[in-house]
Structure formats: C-alpha cells, structure tokens
Design a protein around this motif. Structure first.
Motif, PDB file in Angstrom:
ATOM      1  N   ILE A 286     -53.307 121.459  73.027  1.00 14.01           N
ATOM      2  CA  ILE A 286     -54.194 120.303  73.196  1.00 14.01           C
ATOM      3  C   ILE A 286     -54.585 120.063  74.664  1.00 14.01           C
ATOM      4  O   ILE A 286     -55.769 119.881  74.950  1.00 14.01           O
ATOM      5  CB  ILE A 286     -53.577 119.040  72.546  1.00 14.01           C
ATOM      6  CG1 ILE A 286     -53.427 119.275  71.043  1.00 14.01           C
ATOM      7  CG2 ILE A 286     -54.446 117.814  72.809  1.00 14.01           C
ATOM      8  CD1 ILE A 286     -52.501 118.290  70.358  1.00 14.01           C
ATOM      9  N   PRO A 287     -53.620 120.068  75.608  1.00 12.45           N
ATOM     10  CA  PRO A 287     -54.041 119.821  76.991  1.00 12.45           C
ATOM     11  C   PRO A 287     -55.124 120.786  77.471  1.00 12.45           C
ATOM     12  O   PRO A 287     -56.099 120.381  78.111  1.00 12.45           O
ATOM     13  CB  PRO A 287     -52.754 120.015  77.805  1.00 12.45           C
ATOM     14  CG  PRO A 287     -51.642 119.917  76.839  1.00 12.45           C
ATOM     15  CD  PRO A 287     -52.170 120.231  75.476  1.00 12.45           C
ATOM     16  N   GLU A 288     -54.955 122.048  77.123  1.00 13.35           N
ATOM     17  CA  GLU A 288     -55.944 123.046  77.536  1.00 13.35           C
ATOM     18  C   GLU A 288     -57.283 122.813  76.842  1.00 13.35           C
ATOM     19  O   GLU A 288     -58.347 122.975  77.438  1.00 13.35           O
ATOM     20  CB  GLU A 288     -55.442 124.425  77.104  1.00 13.35           C
ATOM     21  CG  GLU A 288     -54.943 125.282  78.213  1.00 13.35           C
ATOM     22  CD  GLU A 288     -54.716 126.688  77.696  1.00 13.35           C
ATOM     23  OE1 GLU A 288     -55.355 127.591  78.213  1.00 13.35           O
ATOM     24  OE2 GLU A 288     -53.912 126.862  76.754  1.00 13.35           O
ATOM     25  N   THR A 289     -57.213 122.457  75.563  1.00 14.95           N
ATOM     26  CA  THR A 289     -58.420 122.216  74.785  1.00 14.95           C
ATOM     27  C   THR A 289     -59.210 121.065  75.385  1.00 14.95           C
ATOM     28  O   THR A 289     -60.425 121.144  75.572  1.00 14.95           O
ATOM     29  CB  THR A 289     -58.038 121.893  73.322  1.00 14.95           C
ATOM     30  OG1 THR A 289     -57.369 123.021  72.778  1.00 14.95           O
ATOM     31  CG2 THR A 289     -59.250 121.569  72.480  1.00 14.95           C
TER      32      THR A 289
ATOM     33  N   PHE B  68     -72.210 126.270  75.428  1.00 17.44           N
ATOM     34  CA  PHE B  68     -70.902 126.158  76.075  1.00 17.44           C
ATOM     35  C   PHE B  68     -69.797 126.175  75.031  1.00 17.44           C
ATOM     36  O   PHE B  68     -70.032 125.867  73.859  1.00 17.44           O
ATOM     37  CB  PHE B  68     -70.853 124.867  76.896  1.00 17.44           C
ATOM     38  CG  PHE B  68     -71.980 124.771  77.883  1.00 17.44           C
ATOM     39  CD1 PHE B  68     -71.885 125.376  79.126  1.00 17.44           C
ATOM     40  CD2 PHE B  68     -73.174 124.144  77.543  1.00 17.44           C
ATOM     41  CE1 PHE B  68     -72.943 125.345  80.024  1.00 17.44           C
ATOM     42  CE2 PHE B  68     -74.245 124.098  78.432  1.00 17.44           C
ATOM     43  CZ  PHE B  68     -74.123 124.703  79.686  1.00 17.44           C
ATOM     44  N   LEU B  69     -68.573 126.501  75.456  1.00 22.51           N
ATOM     45  CA  LEU B  69     -67.450 126.622  74.526  1.00 22.51           C
ATOM     46  C   LEU B  69     -66.358 125.630  74.868  1.00 22.51           C
ATOM     47  O   LEU B  69     -66.098 125.358  76.036  1.00 22.51           O
ATOM     48  CB  LEU B  69     -66.845 128.023  74.625  1.00 22.51           C
ATOM     49  CG  LEU B  69     -67.765 129.192  74.282  1.00 22.51           C
ATOM     50  CD1 LEU B  69     -67.051 130.504  74.562  1.00 22.51           C
ATOM     51  CD2 LEU B  69     -68.185 129.111  72.815  1.00 22.51           C
ATOM     52  N   ALA B  70     -65.724 125.104  73.842  1.00 19.36           N
ATOM     53  CA  ALA B  70     -64.584 124.224  74.067  1.00 19.36           C
ATOM     54  C   ALA B  70     -63.552 124.449  72.976  1.00 19.36           C
ATOM     55  O   ALA B  70     -63.885 124.540  71.800  1.00 19.36           O
ATOM     56  CB  ALA B  70     -65.037 122.765  74.079  1.00 19.36           C
ATOM     57  N   GLY B  71     -62.311 124.540  73.364  1.00 20.97           N
ATOM     58  CA  GLY B  71     -61.206 124.561  72.402  1.00 20.97           C
ATOM     59  C   GLY B  71     -60.864 125.918  71.844  1.00 20.97           C
ATOM     60  O   GLY B  71     -61.188 126.963  72.409  1.00 20.97           O
TER      61      GLY B  71
END
Ligand SMILES: Cc1cc2nc3c(=O)[nH]c(=O)nc-3n(C[C@H](O)[C@H](O)[C@H](O)COP(=O)(O)OP(=O)(O)OC[C@H]3O[C@@H](n4cnc5c(N)ncnc54)[C@H](O)[C@@H]3O)c2cc1C
Ligand code: SF4
Ligand code: SF4
Lengths: 665, 167
Positions: free
Chosen positions: A557-560, A546-549
């Motif tokens: 930051i909010p999206e991350t 899975f991917l994050a950030g």
C-alpha cells in the motif's frame, strides 16, 4: 549553399585521449559546405555554448554539427543554444564521437578515422535538415482514472483536489479494490477499513469527481491532451439517483445463498446486493444471472418493497463518451487462482497444494476475510469446512512466485510481509494455537518491515521453516503437510487444521485487452510497462497515460499510494499548460502523389493516419488521400518505409537525410 | 574470381548499422559508458524505430561499399512505438528472400534485437559481424556491377547517372 559550423568537443580528455581532435577539425573544415570548424575542451559548458552562439552569429552559420557525446545526453542542450543564437533548433545535429567512438576504441588512429567519418556523415545529413516548426496541441484539463482501488482513489483525490475534474471508472459495483478486503495492514496493524472507507466517501462526495462503478472502458481514441473515452455503464437494475441505500430490498430477496466474491466466496449474499456494507456507492446491483425474476420471470419482490421505486428490471447498458486530457491506469492485481487454470494461461502448477479440493486449504486473501471484523465470520478465524478454530496452522509462502520453471519468475513482494502479519493476527485471536511458516527466504526491505517480521517470530511465536512443501494431503480432518527444513537438513511433517497459501500476485484478468485499447505496452505477465524503469516509473511510453499501483507490478500500500500521488502530479504538470509542445518529428503526406492505398493507415499503431477527401470547388469528391494528424503521430516512421508510392515522409528522418548519410560513408 | 579475397589479411571491412534510437542506439551508448571495446569498423545510423528502415537503405549501403549491414532494434514486444519492430521484421523477412534470390550472401546482412540494457550484446553482435565479413572478404557484387555499367558506357547520360544515384 550551406555554411555549416562543426564544433568538436574534447570532453575534458574523454574524447581527446583517443581521438585526435585537431585532425578531426581539419578534416571537417575541408568538407564542402563547412564554413567553420573548431575544437574546444568542454562544448557543453557555459563558455563552450557561448563560443557556439558567437560563431553562429559571426560566421553567419546556417547549420551546426556538434561532435561530442551521445545526442541522448546533450542534443537538447545544443539545440537550445542554437535556438538562442537565432537558428531553428532542428538545424543542429550531434555526431556521437564519445560513446560510439573514443570510449570503445583504444587505437588512436582507428578512432580518429572513425570520428572523421562520423562527423562527415552528420555534415552531409545536416545539409538536408529542414526548418521544423514547433507543434502545439490543446489540452483538455480533465482526467480519467481507471480502477478504483487505493491507487485509483488516491490519484483521483489528488487530481480533483488540485481543481481538475476526474472521471473514475470501476469495474465492480463498489470502489475499494483489494485494500477494502484486508483486515489489518502491515507494518502498523491498523484496520484497513478504518483508513480506507473515509477515502472512499471522499471520492463519492467530491464535487470534481464523476464516479462510474459497475462500468468498463469500451473504447479509447485520441492522444495526449485530447482523448475520447467511451465508458460502458452496465445495467445495475437499480436507479442510482432515486435509490436511498436503505437496503430493504436485500433483506427481502429470496436468493440468499450466492457466494460473495468480495468475501472470497466464503460468505453469502443475495441476488440484489452491495458487495460489503461500507460499499461506495451503496446502491445495490442485481446480479441478473442469479436473480429469480431474470431467470423465471417471477418474484420481483425487491421492486415491490422498494419505497422510492428505484428497482428497474428494464434498465440497459449505457455508453457515455468522456473527453479527457490524461489517463491514469490503476487496475491493480488479482491472485494466482491456483485451483483453477484460466483459459489460455501459460502458467503451470494449477491444481497443486490441494487448493480447491481440500476446503481448509485457503489463500491469503481468504484469510484476510476470516480475520476481518466486518468479514463473514465477524473476525473469527475458523475452518471453512466445520467452523472449528484451527489449533495448528501452516502458512506456505511463494506459491507460484519465483518459480521460473512454472512460468512466474518474479517475487510477489507482499507475501513475506502479509504472512508475518497473518501469524500475528492468528496469535492474537487463537492464543493456544501454533503457526508454522514454510518460506524460501524472508524479503522485508521497507521502513519498519524487518522489525515487523522479527516480531512475528520473537514475540508472536511463529515457527519459520526454511524449505518448500513437498506433499500435502487430507488425513481425517487434518491436513498433513510434509516438507524439508533445509536449515537443519531434516524432514518435517505437520498435522495442520488449516493451510494458507501465499499465492502469487498477478495482473487483473484481461489486463492485456485493456492495454490494447489504451495502446500501452505490457510485459509477458501482462503487468503494464513504465516508460523507463528508473527515471520514468509512472509514465507509459504512450504520451498522456500514467500508471499507478499493482497493475505495473506487485506493490504494497505505501508504494501504491506514492506511485498514485506521483502519477497525479504528472497529470497536474500536464494540465499546467494551455497547449502542449511536442517534438516536430512527425510524418507528412505528399498529397499529390498519394494513391489512397492506406497501407500507411494499416501499419500506424497510433491511428494517426486519417482519410482526407479532396474536393473540387463545386464540392465534388475527387480523391481520398492519407493525411497524418500531427498531434497523434508518434514519429516512428513505419508508414514511410511502408508507403509504396513514397508519399509520406517523416520530418527529421527523410529519405534525403538518410541517403546523404549512407553516401558519405 | 575475387583477387581481393587473397589479401584479406589487411582487409578492413566496412560495416554499417541501422539502429533504433530507443533500444539499440541506447545499448551502444551503454557499451560506451561501460568502456567496452569492439572493432572500429562499424558506422551507426540512428532511426526513431526499425519500422522506419526502408530495405532500400540496405541496398544503398551495399552499393556504397558496405561489406556487412546490421539492422537492430528493440526486442519483440518492447517497441517504443508499440509495433514498429513487428512491421520491420515482416518487411525484412520478405526482403531477405529477395536478396537471396538476387544472389547476395545473406551472411552479410544481420538482424538482431539489442535492448537499451544490453551493452554487452551490442559488442558481441558488432564484433561477430565484423569478424564474419572480414573472413568473407570484400563484397564485390555491387562494385563489379558499377564497373561494368560504367565500362559499357550505358551510364554516361546525366539523367541516367542521376537516376542511378537515386537508387
Ligand atoms: C492477502 C494480501 C494481503 C495484503 N496485505 C497488505 C498489508 O497488510 N499492507 C500493505 O501495505 N499491502 C498489503 N497487500 C497489498 C495491497 O493489497 C496492494 O498494495 C493494493 O491493494 C494495491 O492497490 P491497487 O489499487 O493498485 O490495486 P487493487 O486493490 O487491485 O485495485 C484495483 C481496482 O481496479 C479495478 N479494476 C480492475 N480492472 C479494471 C478495469 N478493466 N476497468 C475498471 N476497473 C478495473 C478493480 O476492480 C479494483 O477495484 C496485501 C495483498 C494481499 C494479496
Ligand atoms: S427480483 Fe431478483 S433481486 Fe429482486 S428480490 Fe427477486 S430474486 Fe432478489
Ligand atoms: S510516423 Fe508512425 S506514428 Fe506517425 S503516422 Fe507514421 S506510422 Fe503513424
């Protein structure tokens, strides 16, 4: 002899408008092996499915062909229905007579002929379909998170709070990533350290989180639910268990003038160091390249002053193998290093705007360190060259970004907002100063974002100039910035004391190498690719990863944080089951014929092909043949098309099935 | 040579497309949902990946009377299975040489990359190939070969017929 049932859907009028469904049904009924053929208005509806199930039972059907929409739409629906009626779901196929026929052809005759052909082709294929068993694999309910920026921290905390163990691997001596470097954050201007450091401490104290800092991923093996990951824990030269974090070593180290990467090289650190005072863990690291002891064999002061005797010059890298069931990749971004071209970079424009040559031309992250209360200047915005406060400051946006001709066509997304933030921070600290911003256009979609940007102009007096900078040079202790204001069509020239470049957000250096270890795909910039841009934005196409950030693309930051929590939720979903079910579309080796050339092994991108020894009863080795691990096989079939002795076969796409289709045409 | 060529005005070519599920099949679906129009001559066979496509299938298609064959998958680098399309590309590069050597007009065999987002490109590729082979006339090489073999009587034994069918 097969008793195939063919079910033709009108799809309201979507199909029947151009395809003569009755004629297709009559055509199907006459095909050898077809026991039953009918048409119905909506096959996918409840009555449609009931009709299907009833026919299977009453007509004792052995196989089913549903001629309707694309299998990508309803294959699952119909296979489930078939299963409910007691047939193996893989004995059901769909003939796509909507997307591939009725919707793309106007001529009724032609469309009907084509629909008959498609149905005939699928009937022949279905005859060769075999019963396929469901495959299940066990799940190791532990997770690996790579990268300890805000994305990795959030994902690790969420997963650990759900009760599952997490291994967090960070390359730098401390977790925190770029957010730990920021001063205050848009759109609320709260101090980054204040919201970040408590989370970092939570990670360190969480009983379910194992933290490896100053560590990297060496090797990834296995597959969803069953990965084996080798982590290289680099020699820190300080024992983490005994070090109390008192920091006395750092006060005594004679090497005091080493530019600190965390401070964008404008602050200095010692050879034994923590990157910043709030670092987690707060165990120092010896930078062996700059340490007197490692360079000359003399010194060793830190070891002498260390009370608990934690300094260990002999420490070696260690390799640790961790078994995990899921992986979250959160390796974040780096800034376009405009002054210096990294080896092999395809991007142009390095060396422009005087960055690296004129000391008071800095990038946005350096400005963050200057503005940060815990930064090298204690939050004073001063010129790196002479420590004076800049009275005229020029910000230039889109440096590198959105310049297709130079190699980066995307928008870095955060620069408009952080530049607006920078003008505010500047105005708060230098009341008599003036900020100018050169910009192409302001992109501020986001909750409270446009209001924030407007505030920088309307209340904080920043002057925005729409246009690009054509020339920039040092003149005495000023930097002359020449550009055009395309809104009014005039040339502008500003004598600035300092220039801040909003350089492009790029993936971390070496992001491609990590992707290759993980077997995940990445785009031409090395950002990691999600499985589906809209519907699967946090999953890789490779199952279990899975991917994050910002490693997936520029993000604030909010999206991350949202993406990190979403990735964590996906991991928890995976861990909610004891065993995973997967489509049985996997390759199988016919061992009798296999000559052991392992051509299949070479082409398999997943490492699914293993070498299997065949021994007689006495245990003597007879031959070595290929064997496919059904848990790992992704079902691409590349091995089958490669095998010279035709001994590996992909279930669901056998040569028999495909040749039957071609012969039906 | 080929008398059929003269009647090419009402000749409807048979075009067979071998496509991967993830990119080109989805692209063709998109052409459908966008209600684009293209010649109805094409018949689509779905594979998990272009990597699964054995060159023998292409021969088989020509043998079954296809006048044009299209092989299409994900763009290089976009393969759902990491590298299946690279293997396919290598395999087909060699295969084309072989076909050329054997004397098949390579104009009849087309390779392309069509992504799931390229409904328009699918329409273009299919239309172009259909019109090209329509102009070229029917592909007679395999048909003639089959006729000759039957005429010579060499194929009458059931074993041979079976072996022939297996190709
Ligand atoms: C100048 C500037 C100002 C900004 N200001 C704001 C703001 O005010 N508000 C806002 O919302 N956003 C702001 N942003 C955006 C914000 O910085 C990002 O959204 C956020 O940092 C992304 O977090 P991340 O965890 O994805 O990446 P990162 O913060 O980059 O963290 C990635 C981590 O992974 C580690 N890592 C990398 N590779 C590996 C590897 N191979 N193995 C192990 N570890 C690895 C790195 O060392 C790092 O710790 C700003 C960005 C910039 C450039
Ligand atoms: S041994 Fe190295 S790290 Fe320790 S005090 Fe000396 S120079 Fe600094
Ligand atoms: S089908 Fe693809 S993934 Fe499976 S073993 Fe063969 S090459 Fe590997």
């Amino acid at each position: 002899m097969s008793r195939i049932g063919v079910f033709i859907c009108h799809c309201g009028e979507n199909i029947s408008r151009t395809v003569d469904v009755e004629r297709v049904a009559a055509h199907a009924a006459a095909l050898p092996g077809v026991a039953y053929a009918t048409e119905y208005k909506y096959m996918c509806s409840d009555p449609g499915q009931t009709l299907l199930k009833k026919a299977i039972r009453e007509q004792r059907l052995t196989h089913v062909v549903v001629a309707a929409c694309s299998p990508r739409m309803h294959e699952r629906t119909f296979r489930k229905a078939v299963e409910a009626a007691g047939l193996n779901p893989y004995l059901c196929e769909m003939a796509n007579i909507r997307e591939h026929c009725s919707w793309v052809h106007e001529d009724r005759e032609q469309a009907t002929v084509k629909a008959c052909d498609i149905v005939g082709m699928m009937v022949e294929r279905t005859k060769k379909n075999r019963v396929l068993p469901t495959i299940t694999v066990p799940v190791t309910k532990r997770s690996l998170v790579i990268g300890g920026g805000i994305a990795g921290i959030q994902a690790a905390l969420d997963i650990a709070d759900s009760g599952h163990e997490v291994v967090l691997v960070e390359r730098e001596p401390s977790i925190g990533g770029h957010m730990a470097q920021l001063s205050e954050t848009f759109p609320t201007l709260d101090c980054s350290q204040c919201i970040m450091t408590p989370k970092m401490v939570d990670v360190a104290n969480h009983p379910k989180i194992t933290l490896y800092t100053y560590s990297e991923i060496e090797l990834v093996e296995g597959y969803i639910g069953n990965f084996q990951v080798t982590v290289r824990k680099r020699a820190r030269s300080v024992d983490e268990r005994t070090c109390t974090g008192c920091g006395v070593c750092m006060t005594k180290c004679p090497q005091k003038k080493i530019p600190n990467k965390f401070d964008q090289y404008i602050g200095m650190r010692t050879a034994i160091y923590v990157p910043f005072p709030q670092a987690v863990p707060n165990t120092p690291v010896i930078d062996r390249e700059n340490c007197t002891r490692f360079k000359t064999g003399k010194c060793g002061v830190c070891q002498k002053v260390c009370g608990p005797g934690a300094v260990d010059f002999e420490q070696q890298d260690t390799l640790i193998v961790e078994a995990v069931g899921a992986i979250v990749v959160a390796t974040g971004f780096d800034l376009y290093s405009i002054s210096e071209k990294p080896k092999g970079s395809p991007i142009k424009g390095y060396g422009e705007f005087g960055h690296g040559k004129i000391p008071d031309v800095i990038d946005g992250m350096t400005f963050e360190r200057l503005a940060s209360a815990s930064g090298p200047t204690g939050g004073k915005i001063v010129r790196p060259s002479d420590g004076r406060e800049p009275k005229q400051i020029v910000f230039i946006q889109c440096i590198g970004s959105r310049a297709r001709e130079k190699g980066i066509s995307y928008c870095s997304k955060v620069c408009c907002m952080y530049t607006a933030k920078h003008t505010m921070l500047y105005h708060h600290k230098v009341h008599d100063g003036q900020a100018y911003v050169f910009f192409m256009d302001a992109r501020t979609p986001g909750k409270s974002y446009d209001e924030f940007w407007r505030r920088s102009i309307e209340e904080e007096e920043a002057v925005y100039i729409r246009g690009m900078v054509s020339r920039l040079y040092q003149k005495g202790d000023k930097i002359v910035v020449m550009g055009s204001d395309i809104a009014v069509g005039v040339q502008v020239e500003i004598e600035a004391d300092m220039v801040v470049l909003a350089t492009a957000v790029q993936p971390q250096q070496g992001a491609d190498l990590l992707a290759q270890k993980l077997g995940i795909s990445y785009d031409k910039y090395n950002f990691y690719s999600e499985a589906h841009a809209k519907l699967r934005p946090v999953e890789c196409a490779t199952a279990g990863i899975f991917l994050a950030g910002a490693c997936q693309g520029p993000k604030d930051i909010p999206e991350t944080v949202s993406q990190a929590s979403a990735a964590a939720a996906k991991v928890m979903t995976l861990f909610s089951k004891e065993r995973l079910e997967r489509e049985p579309i996997v390759a199988r080796v016919r061992e009798v014929g296999c000559v052991g050339c392992f051509a299949c092994k070479k082409v398999c991108a997943y490492g699914a092909v293993e070498e299997k020894e065949i021994r007689d009863r006495q245990g003597n080795l007879l031959r070595v043949v290929a064997s496919v691990n059904p848990g790992v096989c992704a079902g691409c079939g590349t091995c089958q098309a490669t095998c010279p002795s035709k001994c590996v076969e992909l279930d669901g796409y056998t040569d028999e099935q495909i040749v039957a289709m071609i012969e039906a045409l | 040579m080929h008398p059929e060529k003269t009647i090419s005005s009402d000749f409807e070519p048979k075009v067979i497309a071998f496509v991967c599920t993830w990119c080109t099949y989805a692209g063709a679906d998109l052409a459908g949902t966008s209600r684009m129009q293209y010649p109805s001559n094409v018949r689509v066979l779905k594979f998990p990946c272009t990597g699964r496509i054995d060159p023998v299938f292409i021969l088989k298609a020509f043998q079954q009377g296809a006048d044009g064959v299209l092989v299409s998958g994900c763009h290089p680098g976009d393969c759902h299975y990491i590298a299946g399309n690279f293997h396919a590309r290598r395999r087909f590069a060699a295969f084309r040489k072989l076909l050329e050597f054997v004397g098949v007009d390579l104009q009849r065999l087309q390779f392309s990359w069509v992504s799931a987002a390229e409904g328009g490109k699918w329409v273009e590729v299919v239309t172009e190939l259909t019109e090209k082979v329509r102009a070229m006339g029917p592909m007679m090489e395999f048909k003639e070969l089959a006729l000759e073999e039957q005429w010579s009587g060499a194929m009458i034994s059931p074993e041979l017929q079976d072996a022939y069918r297996q190709i």
